[in-house]
Design an enzyme around this catalytic site. Structure first.
Site, mmCIF file in Angstrom:
data_model
loop_
_atom_site.group_PDB
_atom_site.id
_atom_site.type_symbol
_atom_site.label_atom_id
_atom_site.label_comp_id
_atom_site.label_asym_id
_atom_site.label_seq_id
_atom_site.Cartn_x
_atom_site.Cartn_y
_atom_site.Cartn_z
ATOM 1 N N CYS A 289 4.538 0.464 6.716
ATOM 2 C CA CYS A 289 4.448 -0.647 5.767
ATOM 3 C C CYS A 289 5.504 -1.674 6.160
ATOM 4 O O CYS A 289 6.362 -1.381 6.997
ATOM 5 C CB CYS A 289 4.739 -0.045 4.386
ATOM 6 S SG CYS A 289 4.518 -1.137 3.001
ATOM 7 N N HIS B 141 15.222 0.513 4.715
ATOM 8 C CA HIS B 141 15.516 -0.025 6.058
ATOM 9 C C HIS B 141 15.376 1.058 7.133
ATOM 10 O O HIS B 141 16.124 1.054 8.123
ATOM 11 C CB HIS B 141 16.918 -0.643 6.121
ATOM 12 C CG HIS B 141 17.073 -1.828 5.221
ATOM 13 N ND1 HIS B 141 16.164 -2.855 5.176
ATOM 14 C CD2 HIS B 141 18.030 -2.140 4.320
ATOM 15 C CE1 HIS B 141 16.552 -3.754 4.285
ATOM 16 N NE2 HIS B 141 17.680 -3.339 3.752
ATOM 17 N N LYS C 1 6.595 12.313 -2.057
ATOM 18 C CA LYS C 1 6.667 11.131 -1.183
ATOM 19 C C LYS C 1 8.113 10.677 -1.025
ATOM 20 O O LYS C 1 8.849 10.597 -2.007
ATOM 21 C CB LYS C 1 5.829 10.004 -1.804
ATOM 22 C CG LYS C 1 5.890 8.680 -1.051
ATOM 23 C CD LYS C 1 5.085 7.615 -1.797
ATOM 24 C CE LYS C 1 5.359 6.231 -1.272
ATOM 25 N NZ LYS C 1 4.727 5.197 -2.092
ATOM 26 N N LYS D 55 7.837 -3.981 -8.305
ATOM 27 C CA LYS D 55 7.966 -3.824 -9.772
ATOM 28 C C LYS D 55 7.949 -5.169 -10.499
ATOM 29 O O LYS D 55 7.637 -5.232 -11.674
ATOM 30 C CB LYS D 55 9.238 -3.033 -10.111
ATOM 31 C CG LYS D 55 10.507 -3.675 -9.579
ATOM 32 C CD LYS D 55 11.746 -2.838 -9.818
ATOM 33 C CE LYS D 55 11.993 -1.778 -8.785
ATOM 34 N NZ LYS D 55 12.181 -2.276 -7.386
ATOM 35 N N HIS E 293 0.840 -1.208 0.000
ATOM 36 C CA HIS E 293 0.000 0.000 0.000
ATOM 37 C C HIS E 293 0.877 1.260 0.000
ATOM 38 O O HIS E 293 2.104 1.179 0.025
ATOM 39 C CB HIS E 293 -0.939 -0.018 1.209
ATOM 40 C CG HIS E 293 -0.203 -0.094 2.512
ATOM 41 N ND1 HIS E 293 0.348 -1.264 2.967
ATOM 42 C CD2 HIS E 293 0.104 0.848 3.430
ATOM 43 C CE1 HIS E 293 0.947 -1.035 4.125
ATOM 44 N NE2 HIS E 293 0.819 0.245 4.423
ATOM 45 N N THR F 125 2.072 4.171 -4.474
ATOM 46 C CA THR F 125 3.027 4.076 -5.589
ATOM 47 C C THR F 125 4.238 3.216 -5.243
ATOM 48 O O THR F 125 4.645 3.136 -4.078
ATOM 49 C CB THR F 125 3.532 5.486 -5.968
ATOM 50 O OG1 THR F 125 3.888 6.179 -4.757
ATOM 51 C CG2 THR F 125 2.478 6.273 -6.724
ATOM 52 N N ARG F 126 4.832 2.602 -6.267
ATOM 53 C CA ARG F 126 6.082 1.846 -6.132
ATOM 54 C C ARG F 126 6.959 2.139 -7.347
ATOM 55 O O ARG F 126 6.476 2.150 -8.494
ATOM 56 C CB ARG F 126 5.809 0.337 -6.088
ATOM 57 C CG ARG F 126 5.115 -0.158 -4.833
ATOM 58 C CD ARG F 126 6.029 -0.044 -3.616
ATOM 59 N NE ARG F 126 5.440 -0.599 -2.396
ATOM 60 C CZ ARG F 126 4.677 0.075 -1.535
ATOM 61 N NH1 ARG F 126 4.368 1.335 -1.752
ATOM 62 N NH2 ARG F 126 4.233 -0.517 -0.442
HETATM 63 C C1 LIG Z 1 7.360 1.397 2.226
HETATM 64 C C2 LIG Z 1 7.692 0.464 1.121
HETATM 65 C C3 LIG Z 1 8.195 0.961 -0.064
HETATM 66 C C4 LIG Z 1 8.522 0.101 -1.119
HETATM 67 N N1 LIG Z 1 8.973 0.619 -2.277
HETATM 68 C C5 LIG Z 1 9.148 -0.186 -3.342
HETATM 69 C C6 LIG Z 1 9.413 0.365 -4.612
HETATM 70 O O1 LIG Z 1 9.471 1.588 -4.764
HETATM 71 N N2 LIG Z 1 9.566 -0.478 -5.660
HETATM 72 C C7 LIG Z 1 9.455 -1.819 -5.519
HETATM 73 O O2 LIG Z 1 9.624 -2.536 -6.511
HETATM 74 N N3 LIG Z 1 9.174 -2.384 -4.328
HETATM 75 C C8 LIG Z 1 9.010 -1.597 -3.246
HETATM 76 N N4 LIG Z 1 8.673 -2.121 -2.034
HETATM 77 C C9 LIG Z 1 8.582 -3.566 -1.888
HETATM 78 C C10 LIG Z 1 7.281 -4.110 -2.414
HETATM 79 O O3 LIG Z 1 6.225 -3.234 -2.113
HETATM 80 C C11 LIG Z 1 7.065 -5.500 -1.867
HETATM 81 O O4 LIG Z 1 8.181 -6.288 -2.241
HETATM 82 C C12 LIG Z 1 5.788 -6.118 -2.414
HETATM 83 O O5 LIG Z 1 4.697 -5.285 -2.137
HETATM 84 C C13 LIG Z 1 5.594 -7.490 -1.779
HETATM 85 O O6 LIG Z 1 4.357 -8.020 -2.235
HETATM 86 P P1 LIG Z 1 3.755 -9.321 -1.562
HETATM 87 O O7 LIG Z 1 2.685 -9.790 -2.418
HETATM 88 O O8 LIG Z 1 4.877 -10.244 -1.195
HETATM 89 O O9 LIG Z 1 3.178 -8.788 -0.160
HETATM 90 P P2 LIG Z 1 1.709 -8.214 0.142
HETATM 91 O O10 LIG Z 1 1.258 -7.317 -0.934
HETATM 92 O O11 LIG Z 1 1.736 -7.708 1.539
HETATM 93 O O12 LIG Z 1 0.795 -9.508 0.041
HETATM 94 C C14 LIG Z 1 0.835 -10.572 0.949
HETATM 95 C C15 LIG Z 1 -0.604 -10.904 1.252
HETATM 96 O O13 LIG Z 1 -0.710 -12.156 1.903
HETATM 97 C C16 LIG Z 1 -1.763 -12.044 2.833
HETATM 98 N N5 LIG Z 1 -1.614 -13.117 3.816
HETATM 99 C C17 LIG Z 1 -0.523 -13.347 4.584
HETATM 100 N N6 LIG Z 1 -0.725 -14.410 5.388
HETATM 101 C C18 LIG Z 1 -1.978 -14.863 5.122
HETATM 102 C C19 LIG Z 1 -2.754 -15.930 5.657
HETATM 103 N N7 LIG Z 1 -2.275 -16.723 6.627
HETATM 104 N N8 LIG Z 1 -3.996 -16.110 5.159
HETATM 105 C C20 LIG Z 1 -4.485 -15.311 4.164
HETATM 106 N N9 LIG Z 1 -3.794 -14.263 3.663
HETATM 107 C C21 LIG Z 1 -2.543 -14.055 4.125
HETATM 108 C C22 LIG Z 1 -1.545 -10.653 3.421
HETATM 109 O O14 LIG Z 1 -2.661 -10.180 4.134
HETATM 110 C C23 LIG Z 1 -1.224 -9.873 2.169
HETATM 111 O O15 LIG Z 1 -2.383 -9.336 1.566
HETATM 112 C C24 LIG Z 1 8.351 -1.293 -0.958
HETATM 113 C C25 LIG Z 1 7.830 -1.800 0.243
HETATM 114 C C26 LIG Z 1 7.487 -0.939 1.265
HETATM 115 C C27 LIG Z 1 6.922 -1.507 2.537
#
Ligand SMILES: Cc1cc2nc3c(=O)[nH]c(=O)nc-3n(C[C@H](O)[C@H](O)[C@H](O)COP(=O)(O)OP(=O)(O)OC[C@H]3O[C@@H](n4cnc5c(N)ncnc54)[C@H](O)[C@@H]3O)c2cc1C
Length: 378
Positions: free
Chosen positions: A309, A265, A260, A342, A43, A46-47
């Site tokens: 986040c 880290h 933003k 990304k 959330h 933007t990324r």
């Molecule tokens: C502040 C911040 C800035 C960032 N900036 C960048 C950027 O500029 N560019 C970039 O490329 N990346 C960036 N990243 C990294 C990137 O956003 C993450 O790598 C990416 O969003 C990870 O996606 P995901 O699907 O693994 O996690 P999520 O989108 O969190 O999805 C995981 C999902 O699994 C669900 N879940 C977990 N356990 C269970 C369960 N037991 N039962 C049911 N549902 C479950 C969660 O509720 C969640 O919805 C950033 C991250 C952050 C926090």
């Protein structure tokens, strides 16, 4: 019995669901919160997406595929999701980051322009980086509308026949006759294959990754620019800069009335993803405001909003993607270490390959979790 269950419908899971459903699989997505929500990693509107990848040049072919899939998604969803306004990578001459950026540009013939801190300010006046820094502008860089992308992937997956259940947390999973059984707070579901895209919770569901993945708190801050004309999509490329205070990333004004910024880290706070989120405090804000005042002084206006986040880190900051040893019908993607968004589009495609074909033509050798155990850094 489903062909596959995707556990976690965030950035990666929504993309996996979409690719699986588009290939005709009978698929179920299980999400513990809403879609989208603000408790995970995707959330904050933007990324950044950038091609000159210093982290390892083998990411670049995956990024090219990711770009192409993001554009396909925009067409299918009929809405803009990837805003291309250029990207700036800046770091001291000779640093690991700058060497990596220049290597990726040379190896993959990426269009780019090289600046000093001073010449960068002449071209993009919102930037006031130190004069001796090297800055690389890459015109293909930009940003994704991360929550909109999740909605688009999920909506299109639903249209292609995917079943989606929200507000149901997966408690555990077991191998059962000819497949798997997944138990949630309210139900039990069966499938031939499982796809774990559970973000910060992955280590809780896949014990072999417990201790390999570390969840870290991040803070994003939006400030009202003093000179808004310097921080529009047309005048201000996204950035990833490595300066004495640490590594910072940031965006032009888009989707919220503020510039933003975040610090990679942030304050090194490792936590349990189930703990209540700690909102931004004064110390968090001081860390980010010091960088704004020094490097982006014309953005140093009132606070517009702030969000926290989660990063899910590996010790070498490369991802973990693969199939479970001894149980190849279970695949997973995690440990995105703050730079994974990304790649969601291409990771979704890879997961569909792994789940349906038990293999992929993409090179994912860098993401084998065994490396972390081998190097003793798990
Ligand atoms: C502040 C911040 C800035 C960032 N900036 C960048 C950027 O500029 N560019 C970039 O490329 N990346 C960036 N990243 C990294 C990137 O956003 C993450 O790598 C990416 O969003 C990870 O996606 P995901 O699907 O693994 O996690 P999520 O989108 O969190 O999805 C995981 C999902 O699994 C669900 N879940 C977990 N356990 C269970 C369960 N037991 N039962 C049911 N549902 C479950 C969660 O509720 C969640 O919805 C950033 C991250 C952050 C926090």
């Amino acid at each position: 019995m489903y062909d596959a269950i995707v556990i976690g419908v965030g950035g990666m899971g929504s993309a996996a669901l979409y690719h699986l459903a588009s290939r005709g699989a009978r698929v179920l997505g299980l999400e513990q919160f809403d879609i989208p929500h603000e408790r995970g990693s995707s959330h904050g509107l933007t990324r950044i997406i950038r091609l000159a990848y210093w982290e390892h040049s083998s990411y670049v072919p995956l990024l090219r595929r990711a770009y192409s899939l993001w554009h396909d998604l925009e067409r299918a969803a009929d809405e803009p999701l990837l805003i291309v306004g250029g990207s700036i990578d800046a770091a001291p001459e000779g640093s690991r980051q700058m060497a990596g950026v220049l290597d990726a540009c040379a190896r993959y013939e990426l269009p780019h322009e090289r600046f000093t801190g001073r010449s960068l300010s002449a071209r993009f006046p919102g930037y006031r980086l130190p004069h001796d820094v090297v800055a690389v502008y890459q015109p293909d860089g930009g940003f994704l509308l991360s929550e909109r992308c999740i909605v688009a992937h999920t909506t299109l997956a639903g249209r292609a026949g995917a079943a989606i259940v929200t507000g149901e947390r997966v408690l555990d999973w077991t191998e059962a006759a000819s497949g798997f059984e997944v138990r949630t707070m309210g139900d039990r579901y069966r499938a031939r294959r499982l796809v774990f895209t559970s973000g910060a919770w992955t280590g809780k569901l896949l014990p072999f990754l417990n201790g390999v993945l570390h969840v870290e708190r991040q803070v994003m801050l939006w400030t009202a620019p003093v000179r808004p004309e310097l921080f529009s999509v047309q005048t201000f490329p996204v950035f990833y800069i490595h300066v004495v205070e640490g590594s910072f990333y940031g965006f032009p004004v888009h989707g919220a009335p503020g510039f933003k910024i975040g610090r990679y880290h942030h304050r090194g706070q490792i936590l349990d993803p189930d703990a209540d989120p700690l909102p931004m405090d004064d110390q968090d804000e001081r860390v980010l405001r010091a960088a704004i005042a020094r490097y982006f002084p014309d953005a140093d206006g009132a606070t517009v909003t702030a969000k926290t986040c989660l990063f899910t880190n590996t010790s070498d900051e490369h991802f973990v993607i693969g199939q479970l040893r001894g149980s190849p019908a279970v695949c997973y993607a995690g440990g995105f270490s703050g730079h994974g968004y990304k790649f969601c589009s291409v990771v979704g495609e890879i997961l569909a390959d792994l789940a349906l074909n038990e293999g992929t033509d993409k090179d994912i050798s860098l993401f084998d979790p065994e490396r972390l155990k081998r190097s003793g850094t798990a």
